[in-house]
Design a protein around this motif. Structure first.
Motif, PDB file in Angstrom:
ATOM      1  N   GLY A   1       0.811  -1.202   0.000  1.00 53.21           N
ATOM      2  CA  GLY A   1       0.000   0.000   0.000  1.00 53.21           C
ATOM      3  C   GLY A   1       0.844   1.251   0.000  1.00 53.21           C
ATOM      4  N   SER A   2       1.930   1.250   0.779  1.00 56.17           N
ATOM      5  CA  SER A   2       2.795   2.426   0.864  1.00 56.17           C
ATOM      6  C   SER A   2       3.570   2.660  -0.423  1.00 56.17           C
ATOM      7  CB  SER A   2       3.748   2.285   2.053  1.00 56.17           C
ATOM      8  OG  SER A   2       3.026   2.307   3.274  1.00 56.17           O
ATOM      9  N   VAL A   3       3.818   1.600  -1.194  1.00 59.39           N
ATOM     10  CA  VAL A   3       4.450   1.770  -2.507  1.00 59.39           C
ATOM     11  C   VAL A   3       3.582   2.644  -3.403  1.00 59.39           C
ATOM     12  CG1 VAL A   3       4.893   0.522  -4.666  1.00 59.39           C
ATOM     13  CG2 VAL A   3       5.934  -0.257  -2.541  1.00 59.39           C
TER      14      VAL A   3
ATOM     15  N   ALA B   1      -9.502  13.653  -3.348  1.00 57.43           N
ATOM     16  CA  ALA B   1      -9.907  12.283  -3.699  1.00 57.43           C
ATOM     17  C   ALA B   1      -9.356  11.322  -2.650  1.00 57.43           C
ATOM     18  CB  ALA B   1      -9.481  11.914  -5.115  1.00 57.43           C
ATOM     19  N   ALA B   2      -9.139  10.071  -3.002  1.00 55.38           N
ATOM     20  CA  ALA B   2      -8.706   9.047  -2.036  1.00 55.38           C
ATOM     21  C   ALA B   2      -7.233   9.251  -1.695  1.00 55.38           C
ATOM     22  CB  ALA B   2      -8.917   7.661  -2.617  1.00 55.38           C
ATOM     23  N   LEU B   3      -6.946   9.599  -0.448  1.00 58.99           N
ATOM     24  CA  LEU B   3      -5.586   9.950  -0.055  1.00 58.99           C
ATOM     25  C   LEU B   3      -4.849   8.831   0.663  1.00 58.99           C
ATOM     26  CD1 LEU B   3      -6.091  13.636   1.142  1.00 58.99           C
ATOM     27  CD2 LEU B   3      -5.632  12.740  -1.155  1.00 58.99           C
ATOM     28  N   THR B   4      -5.527   7.746   0.993  1.00 56.90           N
ATOM     29  CA  THR B   4      -4.872   6.625   1.656  1.00 56.90           C
ATOM     30  C   THR B   4      -4.991   5.396   0.766  1.00 56.90           C
ATOM     31  OG1 THR B   4      -5.501   7.545   3.800  1.00 56.90           O
ATOM     32  CG2 THR B   4      -4.690   5.281   3.784  1.00 56.90           C
ATOM     33  N   PRO B   5      -3.950   5.076   0.004  1.00 58.63           N
ATOM     34  CA  PRO B   5      -4.022   3.930  -0.908  1.00 58.63           C
ATOM     35  C   PRO B   5      -4.270   2.623  -0.160  1.00 58.63           C
ATOM     36  CG  PRO B   5      -2.184   5.344  -1.495  1.00 58.63           C
ATOM     37  CD  PRO B   5      -2.701   5.832  -0.175  1.00 58.63           C
ATOM     38  N   THR B   6      -4.991   1.728  -0.805  1.00 54.59           N
ATOM     39  CA  THR B   6      -5.323   0.439  -0.217  1.00 54.59           C
ATOM     40  C   THR B   6      -4.948  -0.681  -1.173  1.00 54.59           C
ATOM     41  OG1 THR B   6      -7.542   0.449  -1.150  1.00 54.59           O
ATOM     42  CG2 THR B   6      -7.270   1.428   1.028  1.00 54.59           C
ATOM     43  N   THR B   7      -4.748  -1.854  -0.611  1.00 60.13           N
ATOM     44  CA  THR B   7      -4.446  -3.038  -1.401  1.00 60.13           C
ATOM     45  C   THR B   7      -5.185  -4.229  -0.805  1.00 60.13           C
ATOM     46  OG1 THR B   7      -2.230  -2.223  -1.957  1.00 60.13           O
ATOM     47  CG2 THR B   7      -2.614  -4.565  -2.232  1.00 60.13           C
ATOM     48  N   THR B   8      -5.789  -5.054  -1.654  1.00 64.60           N
ATOM     49  CA  THR B   8      -6.426  -6.289  -1.208  1.00 64.60           C
ATOM     50  C   THR B   8      -5.428  -7.430  -1.365  1.00 64.60           C
ATOM     51  OG1 THR B   8      -8.612  -5.500  -1.841  1.00 64.60           O
ATOM     52  CG2 THR B   8      -8.353  -7.860  -1.540  1.00 64.60           C
ATOM     53  N   LEU B   9      -5.100  -8.076  -0.261  1.00 68.77           N
ATOM     54  CA  LEU B   9      -4.102  -9.132  -0.218  1.00 68.77           C
ATOM     55  C   LEU B   9      -4.745 -10.458   0.172  1.00 68.77           C
ATOM     56  CD1 LEU B   9      -1.274  -7.177   1.663  1.00 68.77           C
ATOM     57  CD2 LEU B   9      -1.498  -7.521  -0.805  1.00 68.77           C
TER      58      LEU B   9
ATOM     59  N   GLY C   1      -5.501 -18.895   1.979  1.00 68.07           N
ATOM     60  CA  GLY C   1      -6.507 -18.430   1.039  1.00 68.07           C
ATOM     61  C   GLY C   1      -7.386 -17.318   1.559  1.00 68.07           C
ATOM     62  N   ALA C   2      -7.175 -16.858   2.789  1.00 68.01           N
ATOM     63  CA  ALA C   2      -7.997 -15.793   3.365  1.00 68.01           C
ATOM     64  C   ALA C   2      -7.551 -14.435   2.835  1.00 68.01           C
ATOM     65  CB  ALA C   2      -7.908 -15.815   4.888  1.00 68.01           C
ATOM     66  N   ALA C   3      -8.517 -13.606   2.461  1.00 68.12           N
ATOM     67  CA  ALA C   3      -8.232 -12.277   1.909  1.00 68.12           C
ATOM     68  C   ALA C   3      -8.494 -11.196   2.945  1.00 68.12           C
ATOM     69  CB  ALA C   3      -9.081 -12.028   0.668  1.00 68.12           C
ATOM     70  N   PHE C   4      -7.786 -10.078   2.802  1.00 70.63           N
ATOM     71  CA  PHE C   4      -7.963  -8.935   3.702  1.00 70.63           C
ATOM     72  C   PHE C   4      -7.471  -7.680   3.000  1.00 70.63           C
ATOM     73  CE2 PHE C   4      -3.785 -10.685   4.374  1.00 70.63           C
ATOM     74  CZ  PHE C   4      -2.952  -9.602   4.600  1.00 70.63           C
ATOM     75  N   GLY C   5      -7.891  -6.515   3.477  1.00 68.39           N
ATOM     76  CA  GLY C   5      -7.472  -5.243   2.905  1.00 68.39           C
ATOM     77  C   GLY C   5      -6.559  -4.494   3.857  1.00 68.39           C
ATOM     78  N   ILE C   6      -5.518  -3.874   3.318  1.00 69.61           N
ATOM     79  CA  ILE C   6      -4.595  -3.082   4.142  1.00 69.61           C
ATOM     80  C   ILE C   6      -4.478  -1.674   3.565  1.00 69.61           C
ATOM     81  CG2 ILE C   6      -3.317  -5.060   5.019  1.00 69.61           C
ATOM     82  CD1 ILE C   6      -1.652  -2.827   2.492  1.00 69.61           C
ATOM     83  N   TRP C   7      -3.993  -0.765   4.417  1.00 61.97           N
ATOM     84  CA  TRP C   7      -3.803   0.639   4.068  1.00 61.97           C
ATOM     85  C   TRP C   7      -2.313   0.975   4.079  1.00 61.97           C
ATOM     86  CZ3 TRP C   7      -7.784  -1.480   6.458  1.00 61.97           C
ATOM     87  CH2 TRP C   7      -9.080  -1.033   6.167  1.00 61.97           C
ATOM     88  N   GLY C   8      -1.884   1.785   3.128  1.00 63.07           N
ATOM     89  CA  GLY C   8      -0.537   2.330   3.175  1.00 63.07           C
ATOM     90  C   GLY C   8      -0.538   3.657   3.910  1.00 63.07           C
ATOM     91  N   VAL C   9       0.606   4.317   3.960  1.00 63.86           N
ATOM     92  CA  VAL C   9       0.666   5.643   4.575  1.00 63.86           C
ATOM     93  C   VAL C   9      -0.107   6.627   3.703  1.00 63.86           C
ATOM     94  CG1 VAL C   9       2.806   5.384   5.882  1.00 63.86           C
ATOM     95  CG2 VAL C   9       2.906   5.986   3.469  1.00 63.86           C
ATOM     96  N   PRO C  10      -0.739   7.628   4.297  1.00 68.39           N
ATOM     97  CA  PRO C  10      -1.569   8.552   3.514  1.00 68.39           C
ATOM     98  C   PRO C  10      -0.741   9.586   2.758  1.00 68.39           C
ATOM     99  CG  PRO C  10      -1.611   9.168   5.818  1.00 68.39           C
ATOM    100  CD  PRO C  10      -0.848   7.874   5.746  1.00 68.39           C
ATOM    101  N   ILE C  11      -1.283  10.022   1.637  1.00 69.67           N
ATOM    102  CA  ILE C  11      -0.729  11.144   0.886  1.00 69.67           C
ATOM    103  C   ILE C  11      -1.045  12.424   1.650  1.00 69.67           C
ATOM    104  CG2 ILE C  11      -0.909  12.417  -1.297  1.00 69.67           C
ATOM    105  CD1 ILE C  11      -1.863   9.675  -2.501  1.00 69.67           C
TER     106      ILE C  11
END
Length: 451
Positions: free
Chosen positions: A102-104, A381-389, A395-405
């Motif tokens: 997410g931070s990338v 707009a969306a300032l905190t990027p997210t990624t679904t991992l 096999g369990a999925a979850f969403g994480i947040w990177g550092v905010p812009i």
């Protein structure tokens, strides 16, 4: 530990304020998380009470805990975490979160301004190169130039005269060279602070941009390209990433009296290589991935040149909009390896500020051209990027947040050029972006020799 998980408990959703808000946990999240040995009710209640929507609290820890809870109890990854103490469990959740991905995205979006700065810097040079005296000082800085042909009338190809009067008598304007080549190198370092969820990110960048343009009637238009390498490090998560980027841009600008219009569009190809050391009590693995991302942006700026005695000034306003698309990926490693879904982010910027410059003729005949710029940049707009991992082992999925812009930042430039002779000029200037949660610094130099 098995149970139904609603879709909105897996991937983050956009909040009303432009940030990403963590979905509500399932009603039985407390009881289910308690089934991890060594994780007491106090820790789970702490997760539940966290105000994630306001950027406070261990949202990423909670997401990983619930993903593990949805996993088979005898899977190796669950067993590695099951007997940890509360402190050890927090370490495991952080290490397994993969928040680096997410931070990338934050790093890529933040670095998008360097191609904008190079292109807009070149477009600022063009109209003021035809000027004289203090107004010509506004054309200082920017990239290094090379010229295909000399301009008529004894002037250099960018309109500079061999003499350096501060306020010379009015004279007919000399047009800039029909074809101009330019180049600019950049080196930068910066830091984005933790928001209480994702950890601090330190970033170093180096790159080069080059292009060419020519006149088309009252317009000047051109093409540009470039390359940069950015290294991002999240030391608190023992994670790092290397981002190689290739750029292609087109730009155009024109002037109507003192009013200057500049615009451009750019496309970037990113190659991302990540490395994570997944370590917590009784567990140590390495995980790595390599994947791609694409970024497109459009931008523009309006400036109005004016003079106050020996000082030239240009108030300006600008806008930019960019779209980032990230490919899916699969980490290699042990049971802690993750899979990532493709995703996209859209971010807009507005900028309002002013720049100043002047000419000072020194006793030895050299010309000093100091300059400075100060602007307010606002992101929306969306300032905190997210990624679904996905935990590949379970096999369990979850969403994480990177550092905010950074939502609001001050953009600062200061430096100067020294005209050693009619053929030789050197310059150096500082460029900074300062915000409450982030800062970025770069030093740029230029050298021009006409022959």
């Amino acid at each position: 530990m098995e149970g139904h998980v609603a879709a909105d408990a897996v991937a983050p959703l956009a909040g009303r304020d432009g940030r990403r808000d963590l979905p509500e946990q399932p009603p039985d999240a407390d009881d289910r998380c308690r089934q991890f040995a060594g994780i007491d009710r106090g820790l789970v209640l702490h997760h539940q009470r966290t105000q994630v929507g306001h950027g406070v609290g261990p949202a990423n820890q909670r997401a990983v805990a619930l993903a593990l809870d949805r996993s088979a109890p005898l899977s190796p990854l669950v067993q590695a975490v099951a007997n940890l103490s509360a402190t050890g469990a927090r370490q495991a959740f952080d290490a397994l979160s993969g928040e680096l991905h997410g931070s990338v995205q934050t790093t890529i979006v933040d670095d998008s301004r360097y191609i904008r700065q190079a292109v807009l810097g070149r477009l600022r040079q063009a109209p003021y190169a035809d000027g004289a005296g203090n107004m010509a000082a506004l054309g200082s800085g920017g990239p290094m130039l090379a010229y295909a042909a000399a301009a008529p009338g004894g002037a250099s190809a960018d309109g500079d005269r061999s003499a350096f009067p501060i306020n010379p008598p009015a004279a007919a304007a000399v047009q800039s060279a029909d074809l101009t080549f330019w180049a600019q190198g950049v080196g930068a370092w910066g830091r984005i602070n933790s928001d209480g969820n994702a950890a601090d990110v330190n970033r170093n960048l180096g790159g080069v941009f080059t292009g060419f343009d020519r006149r088309f009637g009252e317009w000047r238009a051109g093409l540009a390209g470039g390359y940069s390498n950015s290294s991002a490090s999240v030391s608190a998560r023992a994670s790092s990433a290397s981002i190689d980027t290739a750029y292609f841009a087109g730009y155009a600008g024109t002037s109507l009296g003192p009013l200057n219009f500049r615009s451009g569009a750019a496309y970037a190809w990113h190659t991302i290589a990540t490395n994570r050391s997944v370590m917590f009590p009784g567990f140590s693995e390495q995980a790595s991935a390599r994947y791609n991302a694409q970024e497109s942006q459009v931008f523009g700026e309006l400036g109005y040149g004016m003079s106050f005695g020996d000082i030239a000034a240009e108030p300006f306003a600008g806008v930019a909009w960019l779209h980032l698309s990230t490919d899916g990926f699969t980490e290699t490693g042990g049971v802690s390896a993750l899979g990532g879904a493709s995703g996209s982010d859209d971010v807009g910027y507005s900028t309002l500020g002013a720049r100043w410059a002047s000419n000072y003729l020194m006793a030895n005949g050299m010309m000093l051209v100091p300059r400075a710029s100060l602007a307010w940049q606002h992101a929306f707009a969306a300032l905190t990027p997210t990624t679904t991992l996905t935990l590949r082992n379970t096999g369990a999925a979850f969403g994480i947040w990177g550092v905010p812009i950074a939502r609001d930042a001050a953009l600062i430039e200061a430096g100067g050029d020294l005209q050693l002779s009619a053929q030789t000029k050197v310059g150096i200037f500082y460029v900074g972006q300062l915000a409450t949660n982030a800062q970025d610094h770069s030093i740029k130099g230029n050298f021009t020799w006409r022959f």
